[in-house]
Design an enzyme around this catalytic site. Sequence first.
Site, mmCIF file in Angstrom:
data_model
loop_
_atom_site.group_PDB
_atom_site.id
_atom_site.type_symbol
_atom_site.label_atom_id
_atom_site.label_comp_id
_atom_site.label_asym_id
_atom_site.label_seq_id
_atom_site.Cartn_x
_atom_site.Cartn_y
_atom_site.Cartn_z
ATOM 1 N N ASP A 1 78.607 22.865 59.280
ATOM 2 C CA ASP A 1 77.760 24.059 59.298
ATOM 3 C C ASP A 1 77.922 24.771 57.963
ATOM 4 O O ASP A 1 79.044 24.934 57.483
ATOM 5 C CB ASP A 1 78.168 24.993 60.443
ATOM 6 C CG ASP A 1 77.692 24.513 61.802
ATOM 7 O OD1 ASP A 1 76.801 23.653 61.854
ATOM 8 O OD2 ASP A 1 78.212 25.013 62.809
ATOM 9 N N ASP B 1 70.721 22.243 63.729
ATOM 10 C CA ASP B 1 70.680 23.317 64.720
ATOM 11 C C ASP B 1 69.290 23.961 64.776
ATOM 12 O O ASP B 1 68.791 24.286 65.862
ATOM 13 C CB ASP B 1 71.713 24.396 64.398
ATOM 14 C CG ASP B 1 73.141 23.895 64.468
ATOM 15 O OD1 ASP B 1 73.394 22.866 65.126
ATOM 16 O OD2 ASP B 1 74.015 24.533 63.842
#
Length: 156
Positions: free
Chosen positions: A117, A136
């Site tokens: 991330d 995501d």
Amino acid sequence: MRALLIAAILVFALDQGSKYHALYILDLDRVGVVPIWPPFLVYQMAWNTGVNFGLFGSDAATMRWVLVALSVVISVWVFVWVRKERLGRLANIAAGLLIGGALGNAVDRIYYGAVVDFLNMSCCGFQNPFSFNVADIFVFAGATGLVLFSSSKNTP
């Protein structure tokens, strides 16, 4: 079905390419933070061992493989469901977005042990502490698209 496969492949490639750029070009896992357009967009490294926002995060190898299996099972289920129901083009594209993103994050878990991330967005005096990734975004967009477009079926 072609739209689903193309969407899934494109999302998977875009996701993995963005993560490669963050890790190996920007060296973000060493640098930590790269301001792109602060505060609206900052690359902020985070290794996510859990689900969204690190929920249920754990260093346990068992959780890693449970989440890999869950991603694969959900991807297969969505693929079979969309095919069986003969849903329309927009639903197929939405399914491809979801599947490509889910498999992108699953590959991270297999290869790195956690999801890469790195996107962080803040605005208007609010400092967002969480990072996310391209996969995501597409998982969310795909799930939303399936909710909106799953009632439209192709006619034989």
